[in-house]
Design an enzyme around this catalytic site. Sequence first.
Site, mmCIF file in Angstrom:
data_model
loop_
_atom_site.group_PDB
_atom_site.id
_atom_site.type_symbol
_atom_site.label_atom_id
_atom_site.label_comp_id
_atom_site.label_asym_id
_atom_site.label_seq_id
_atom_site.Cartn_x
_atom_site.Cartn_y
_atom_site.Cartn_z
ATOM 1 N N LYS A 1 50.631 38.164 42.200
ATOM 2 C CA LYS A 1 49.249 38.561 42.473
ATOM 3 C C LYS A 1 48.554 37.455 43.259
ATOM 4 O O LYS A 1 48.486 36.312 42.819
ATOM 5 C CB LYS A 1 48.527 38.817 41.140
ATOM 6 C CG LYS A 1 47.055 39.122 41.302
ATOM 7 C CD LYS A 1 46.433 39.572 40.001
ATOM 8 C CE LYS A 1 44.933 39.692 40.147
ATOM 9 N NZ LYS A 1 44.293 40.114 38.889
ATOM 10 N N LYS B 1 50.729 42.514 44.401
ATOM 11 C CA LYS B 1 49.341 42.926 44.586
ATOM 12 C C LYS B 1 48.569 41.915 45.412
ATOM 13 O O LYS B 1 48.694 40.727 45.115
ATOM 14 C CB LYS B 1 48.702 43.059 43.193
ATOM 15 C CG LYS B 1 47.237 43.360 43.204
ATOM 16 C CD LYS B 1 46.665 43.256 41.821
ATOM 17 C CE LYS B 1 45.160 43.307 41.947
ATOM 18 N NZ LYS B 1 44.511 42.977 40.721
HETATM 19 C C1 PBG Z 1 41.747 41.565 36.668
HETATM 20 C C2 PBG Z 1 42.085 42.436 37.824
HETATM 21 C C3 PBG Z 1 41.545 42.436 39.126
HETATM 22 C C4 PBG Z 1 42.134 43.525 39.795
HETATM 23 C C5 PBG Z 1 43.014 44.103 38.904
HETATM 24 N N1 PBG Z 1 42.985 43.410 37.703
HETATM 25 C C6 PBG Z 1 40.501 41.595 39.721
HETATM 26 C C7 PBG Z 1 40.744 40.180 40.030
HETATM 27 O O1 PBG Z 1 41.824 39.628 39.817
HETATM 28 O O2 PBG Z 1 39.793 39.577 40.478
HETATM 29 C C8 PBG Z 1 41.828 43.957 41.203
HETATM 30 C C9 PBG Z 1 42.072 45.401 41.497
HETATM 31 C C10 PBG Z 1 41.475 45.902 42.773
HETATM 32 O O3 PBG Z 1 40.904 45.147 43.583
HETATM 33 O O4 PBG Z 1 41.554 47.121 42.981
HETATM 34 N N2 PBG Z 1 42.078 40.242 36.794
#
Ligand code: PBG
Length: 326
Positions: free
Chosen positions: A192, A245
């Site tokens: 991520k 992601k």
């Molecule tokens: C929680 C999380 C996030 C997303 C999914 N889980 C936000 C982040 O990491 O700031 C983002 C999902 C999206 O942008 O559609 N940590």
Amino acid sequence: MIVRPRRLRQTPAIRNMVAETRLSSDMLVYPVFIREGHGILEDIPSLPGQKRYSPDTFPRILEQMSAAGVSSVLLFGLPEHKDEVGTGAWEENGVIQQALRIGKKEFPNLTFIGDVCMCEYTSHGHCGILHGHEVDNDETLEYLTRIAVSQAAAGADIVAPSDMMDGHVAAIRAGLDAAGMKNKIIFSYAVKYASAFYGPFRDAAGSAPAFGDRRAYQMDPRNVREGLKEAEIDIDEGADLVMVKPGLLYLDVLRAVKEISPVPVGTYCVSGEYAMIKAAAANGRIDEQRAVSEAAFSLARAGADVIITYSALDLARWLRDGKIAF
Ligand code: PBG
């Protein structure tokens, strides 16, 4: 000329016959935001076409999902109260726990996935326990485990840690097993990135950090080998599935992870990627259905076994009605 690639492009039926990539609604996961309260059905301005639900209205979207043929849902919670340690994320009657109990009871055949993170529940908006301005990795593991165990106990079939703490999968696996839930699945957001494309989500979930950013735990967008390392670590710790992601901007990473992964690989077409397509379509710059379909097939072509997308219902309906044409 003997070799003429255009022969195989003559009609939609021929193109469909030889298409290298298939997409099915079974692969799709729909993200849903649940806010504490009653009777909530509110539009999310940053994500046109998406709504926030409360636990009692949650079955309405589950009904639409199952009618469209989408059988997996990923849950994000917006608690009434936030604190330093994100209590709302793991308490027995937390907003996600309530939604899971209701959803699982009314739609036992759907797959419920809980997003395991702290940022929507902490007063500071960071994904873990803070000491000064630093997220304490090892102390956070204990809380993530609590969240995962409480979501699984409330009915989540899968827990999806999105925190990017080191050692999170091992900690959660041990916690689930100790609680007698050895068959609960872990779908790790292993790879991520610290992305600008989460912007609309942070509005939707009210989870923007109060100070600083997430670059000390989420990955540097310039790295791909580090992504392989993250995926390998999580797989070694027992992740049943791993995720890359964002999706669309990281197709190369998705492909690379797919090549080394012995477990299914998912990807998340994130809020900013969705909102960009929506905005361009609303301006008449692109055709929404074609753009969304092309994006989804690109994720599948790059290797995604599972696709998390705000367009899941649209895609499933288009697939069902034979409306996707290339
Ligand atoms: C929680 C999380 C996030 C997303 C999914 N889980 C936000 C982040 O990491 O700031 C983002 C999902 C999206 O942008 O559609 N940590």
